[in-house]
Design a protein around this motif. Structure first.
Motif, PDB file in Angstrom:
ATOM      1  N   LEU A  59       0.827  -1.205   0.000  1.00  0.00           N
ATOM      2  CA  LEU A  59       0.000   0.000   0.000  1.00  0.00           C
ATOM      3  C   LEU A  59       0.863   1.258   0.000  1.00  0.00           C
ATOM      4  CD1 LEU A  59      -2.771   1.399   0.277  1.00  0.00           C
ATOM      5  CD2 LEU A  59      -2.555   1.102   2.759  1.00  0.00           C
ATOM      6  N   PHE A  60       1.839   1.315   0.900  1.00  0.00           N
ATOM      7  CA  PHE A  60       2.687   2.501   0.990  1.00  0.00           C
ATOM      8  C   PHE A  60       3.538   2.685  -0.267  1.00  0.00           C
ATOM      9  CE2 PHE A  60       1.409   2.439   5.341  1.00  0.00           C
ATOM     10  CZ  PHE A  60       1.585   3.725   5.803  1.00  0.00           C
ATOM     11  N   ASP A  61       4.070   1.602  -0.790  1.00  0.00           N
ATOM     12  CA  ASP A  61       4.894   1.709  -1.997  1.00  0.00           C
ATOM     13  C   ASP A  61       4.090   2.262  -3.161  1.00  0.00           C
ATOM     14  OD1 ASP A  61       7.073   0.772  -0.667  1.00  0.00           O
ATOM     15  OD2 ASP A  61       7.143  -1.189  -1.652  1.00  0.00           O
ATOM     16  N   GLN A 120       3.559   7.100  -6.715  1.00  0.00           N
ATOM     17  CA  GLN A 120       2.786   8.193  -7.293  1.00  0.00           C
ATOM     18  C   GLN A 120       3.270   9.552  -6.791  1.00  0.00           C
ATOM     19  OE1 GLN A 120      -1.410   7.548  -6.685  1.00  0.00           O
ATOM     20  NE2 GLN A 120      -1.353   5.454  -7.465  1.00  0.00           N
ATOM     21  N   MET A 121       3.664   9.577  -5.546  1.00  0.00           N
ATOM     22  CA  MET A 121       4.050  10.827  -4.898  1.00  0.00           C
ATOM     23  C   MET A 121       5.449  11.298  -5.304  1.00  0.00           C
ATOM     24  SD  MET A 121       4.026  11.357  -0.788  1.00  0.00           S
ATOM     25  CE  MET A 121       4.003  12.968  -0.015  1.00  0.00           C
ATOM     26  N   ALA A 180      -6.091   8.121   1.184  1.00  0.00           N
ATOM     27  CA  ALA A 180      -4.959   8.816   1.802  1.00  0.00           C
ATOM     28  C   ALA A 180      -4.521   8.091   3.078  1.00  0.00           C
ATOM     29  CB  ALA A 180      -5.344  10.255   2.113  1.00  0.00           C
ATOM     30  N   LEU A 181      -3.289   8.348   3.499  1.00  0.00           N
ATOM     31  CA  LEU A 181      -2.722   7.723   4.690  1.00  0.00           C
ATOM     32  C   LEU A 181      -2.251   8.802   5.650  1.00  0.00           C
ATOM     33  CD1 LEU A 181      -0.472   5.147   2.789  1.00  0.00           C
ATOM     34  CD2 LEU A 181      -2.786   4.769   3.636  1.00  0.00           C
ATOM     35  N   LEU A 182      -2.549   8.641   6.931  1.00  0.00           N
ATOM     36  CA  LEU A 182      -2.092   9.556   7.960  1.00  0.00           C
ATOM     37  C   LEU A 182      -1.054   8.845   8.819  1.00  0.00           C
ATOM     38  CD1 LEU A 182      -5.484  11.131   9.099  1.00  0.00           C
ATOM     39  CD2 LEU A 182      -3.922  11.911   7.298  1.00  0.00           C
ATOM     40  N   PRO A 234       3.498  14.777   7.415  1.00  0.00           N
ATOM     41  CA  PRO A 234       2.650  15.163   6.291  1.00  0.00           C
ATOM     42  C   PRO A 234       1.856  13.954   5.786  1.00  0.00           C
ATOM     43  CG  PRO A 234       4.858  16.041   6.013  1.00  0.00           C
ATOM     44  CD  PRO A 234       4.916  15.099   7.180  1.00  0.00           C
ATOM     45  N   PRO A 235       0.620  14.154   5.361  1.00  0.00           N
ATOM     46  CA  PRO A 235      -0.193  13.040   4.861  1.00  0.00           C
ATOM     47  C   PRO A 235       0.339  12.513   3.537  1.00  0.00           C
ATOM     48  CG  PRO A 235      -1.313  15.123   4.526  1.00  0.00           C
ATOM     49  CD  PRO A 235      -0.104  15.429   5.351  1.00  0.00           C
ATOM     50  N   VAL A 236      -0.042  11.296   3.214  1.00  0.00           N
ATOM     51  CA  VAL A 236       0.415  10.618   1.998  1.00  0.00           C
ATOM     52  C   VAL A 236      -0.805  10.214   1.175  1.00  0.00           C
ATOM     53  CG1 VAL A 236       1.622   8.581   1.117  1.00  0.00           C
ATOM     54  CG2 VAL A 236       2.471   9.731   3.168  1.00  0.00           C
TER      55      VAL A 236
END
Length: 289
Positions: free
Chosen positions: A13-15, A20-21, A51-53, A65-67
């Protein structure tokens, strides 16, 4: 709100969001969040629209910062509302590009100890120029003093050798505050290196591991170095592992190297400056009104 620890399964999920970021700051790899979650009490939760907090409790409770968001201005407004509801007083390590989206009535100031050091990969590999004369001299000393040296890309065959070196490193520095936490984070990184597809290298003298370094892709042009450990009884060992890693692992694929921050430690700041960084990635702390 419900905050969760990081598990290996969360990496997918994070990758996806980090790809994208295309992050610039060193905190934004799953590896960094995963290996430091215990020491810094880092937790996360999914937010709306994917989004991820991320929350950190290390002396105080703060948000990173949010992702994974699209509307920058709106997400920061919502994050500030969440912070109010949980009595969180600050958002930290905000990259330069994002600070313009913060409400102006809060206090914003730079976090110099968290600025990332950026270098040209080719410069670290070649060590050209008068500013790196001393580094080249140490590399020459290492080659002259230890003719039976070699640099090898990391494989599982060298895991135990790396762990022995890490134990030696801890024994020499165990009185320094924070070293035990760094040891545990590095040990976890070694155990996860294959699963997380990290790129690493080991420096050998007569088949003994005397240094190792690990990192990974941060964005399309930049490699981030997560850890570098060496046995300082070998003269020039840190200069050698740095140069060999850049030459064989980093420079063939990346233009730049992010070697993370100095945490305000005088010796570490001096060492990072001595390699003539190309620039610093600034980060900011926002005091929530």
């Amino acid at each position: 709100m419900s905050w969760s620890s990081f598990t290996k399964e969360d990496k997918i999920l994070f990758d996806r969001w980090f790809r994208q970021m295309q992050p610039k700051i060193s905190e934004f790899t799953f590896t960094n969040l995963f290996i430091w979650q215990k020491a810094q009490n880092i937790r996360w939760q999914p937010y709306k629209e994917g989004a991820l907090l991320i929350r950190e409790e290390n002396g105080e409770t703060v948000l990173l910062p949010p992702v994974g968001f699209q509307d920058c201005e709106q997400i920061f407004k919502e994050v500030i509302e969440i912070a109010h509801s949980e009595n969180i007083m600050a958002i930290v390590r905000i990259p330069e590009w994002a600070k313009r989206f913060l409400p102006h009535h809060g206090v914003l100031h730079p976090q110099r100890e968290h600025f990332d050091y950026i270098y040209k990969a080719s410069q670290l590999a070649e060590l050209k120029g008068w500013r790196l004369d001393g580094k080249r001299a140490f590399v020459r000393k290492f080659i002259q003093n230890y003719p039976n040296w070699k640099f090898i890309p990391f494989t599982a065959n060298y895991l135990e050798g790396c762990k022995k070196l890490l134990d030696h490193w801890l024994a020499e520095k165990q009185e320094i505050p924070g070293v035990r936490e760094e040891y545990e984070a590095t040990l976890l990184l070694l155990d996860c290196a294959r699963d997380f597809h990290l790129e690493g290298g080991v420096l050998l003298v007569e088949d003994k591991v005397v240094a190792f370094s690990f990192g990974e892709k941060l964005n399309e042009t930049t490699f981030v170095t997560h850890c570098e450990k060496a046995d300082t009884s070998y003269i020039g060992v840190y200069q050698m592992i740095n140069q060999q890693m850049a030459q064989h692992i980093i420079a063939p694929s990346y233009l730049f190297v992010n070697r993370e921050q100095d945490l305000g430690l005088e010796g570490l700041r001096k060492a990072k400056k001595s390699y003539a960084p190309l620039k610093m990635i600034k980060k900011y702390r926002y005091e929530i009104p």
